[in-house]
Design an enzyme around this catalytic site. Structure first.
Site, PDB file in Angstrom:
ATOM      1  CG  ASP A  32      -2.251   0.584   1.035  1.00 37.38           C
ATOM      2  OD1 ASP A  32      -2.293   1.805   0.798  1.00 37.38           O
ATOM      3  OD2 ASP A  32      -3.275  -0.114   1.123  1.00 37.38           O
ATOM      4  CG  HIS A  65      -5.194   3.846   1.000  1.00 38.08           C
ATOM      5  ND1 HIS A  65      -4.716   2.611   0.606  1.00 38.08           N
ATOM      6  CD2 HIS A  65      -6.480   3.889   0.577  1.00 38.08           C
ATOM      7  CE1 HIS A  65      -5.659   1.950  -0.025  1.00 38.08           C
ATOM      8  NE2 HIS A  65      -6.750   2.708  -0.057  1.00 38.08           N
ATOM      9  CB  SER A 118      -9.269   0.845  -0.399  1.00 36.92           C
ATOM     10  OG  SER A 118      -8.420   1.017  -1.490  1.00 36.92           O
TER      11      SER A 118
END
Length: 397
Positions: free
Chosen positions: A158, A189, A344
């Site tokens: 990520d 994120h 996600s």
């Protein structure tokens, strides 16, 4: 859609390669100029591969001298469970030469890859954990097996992870960085997705070990080749630590169709790593996205708190399971929390439940099928040809 693989495989298979068609049919605006991924045929030996790389280097140097090209040539080589490939920055003459080598399976344009998150909603409810541990909606308690992923290693591929966040205390290490020289999560994120798959408070597999693998920048983007390099590192690391068969990998990212990306995750799965992938946020058939369209991995679409398909979620026959993805609260860099929406957020729920199953003795090869088997058939309007199964951890509640 930019499906270069179909074109490149055809070109590599015929005797007279029409390289002009390859360059003309690039497709999409996500192509990284003069950047390519070259995939070798199965069975190519290490010696043959090294010989090919040496030949390419010589050809590139010759063409660079002739034309004054500013391309840099070969960059990284990959070997994921016997799948050999490399990426580089080449002029067209060098690519034409590469396409003529009968050891080459296909060549595709390297492309931009982005995270699959959408919006932030302050003070949204934490509902995903309760939902995946109950057959009926509306439960706030998270019920789970006490093993909670213990003994399993989860690779978060990520934007990086804040390894100092208290959600991960004593269970996390930094792995590698394929995108820049900043070993932090400047985006948030990656910390958020890690909090969902294995955070102490917000996570599914609360006792799993975590490895931060950074392949996306603080801006949330990277390249297909950078993602492949990260996956290659994960397989090598898991093998070196005797963790194959006891490892999972979360990919809350994606781009347009890439056979190389799909091949890489397939080989990682075959090596013994459970791979969960976000379906994508374009409200379209996920068959057009990679690595979501790889049949071997567990592809997650996003659901809402009332068991509907999230409006943004991709769909299609390639989707394996729905999981909570709208308004998910999880960890944020600096020790805080943040609410995000996207496939996600669905993927790490799947990754966490998959890791918990591995800890209970389910094999990597069987894990996704098991999730599909026990998933609750409750998703309304899942999309054409799409499963209506919602992720469930088998708690019995």
């Amino acid at each position: 859609m930019g499906c270069i693989k179909v074109i490149s495989v055809f070109l590599a298979a015929i005797a007279a390669v029409d390289a002009r068609a390859f360059f003309h049919n690039r497709g999409g605006n996500d192509v990284i100029p003069n950047s390519y991924i070259v995939v070798m045929k199965d069975g190519v030996t290490a010696e043959d591969f090294d010989s090919h790389i040496s030949s390419v280097a010589a050809t590139h140097s010759l063409n660079k001298a002739k034309r004054g090209s500013e391309t840099v040539g070969h960059k990284d080589s990959f070997n994921i469970n016997g799948w050999r490939a490399y990426n580089g920055h080449f002029d067209e003459a060098t690519i034409e030469s590469i396409l003529k080598d009968d050891k080459v399976n296909y060549v595709e344009h390297d492309r931009v890859v982005k995270l699959a998150a959408l919006t932030t909603q302050p003070n949204a409810p934490t509902w995903g954990l309760g939902r995946v541990s109950h057959k009926a909606p509306g439960n706030k308690d998270f019920v789970y097996d006490s093993s909670a992923g213990q003994g399993i290693t989860i690779y978060g591929v990520d934007t990086g992870i804040d390894i100092r966040h208290p959600e991960f205390a004593g269970r996390i290490r930094w792995g590698t960085n394929t995108v820049d020289n900043d070993n932090t999560d400047g985006n948030g994120h990656g910390t958020h997705t890690a909090g969902t798959f294995a955070g102490t408070t917000y996570g599914v597999a609360k006792k799993a070990n975590i490895v931060a693998v950074k392949v996306l920048s603080a801006g949330g983007s990277g390249s297909t080749s950078g993602v492949i390099k990260g996956i290659d590192w994960c397989v090598t690391d898991a093998r070196s630590k005797n963790a194959l068969g006891k490892a999972a990998l979360n990919l809350s990212l994606g781009g347009s169709f890439s056979q190389a990306s799909n091949d890489a995750v397939t080989r990682a799965q075959e090596a013994g790593i459970f791979v969960a992938v976000a379906a994508g946020n374009d409200n379209r058939d996920a068959k057009n996205s990679s690595p979501a369209s790889a049949p071997a991995v567990c592809t997650a679409a996003s659901s809402t708190i009332d068991d509907q398909k999230s409006s943004f979620s991709n769909w299609g026959t390639i989707v394996d399971i729905y999981a909570p993805g709208s308004n998910i609260l999880s960890a944020a860099p600096g020790g805080g929390t943040r609410t995000l929406s996207g496939t996600s957020m669905a993927s790490p729920h799947v990754c966490g439940v998959g890791a918990a199953m591995l800890a209970q003795g389910v094999s990597v090869a069987q894990a996704c099928d098991r999730l599909k088997q026990i998933g609750n058939a409750v998703i309304r309007n899942p999309g054409t040809g799409t499963t209506n199964r919602l992720l469930y951890n088998g708690s019995g509640r």
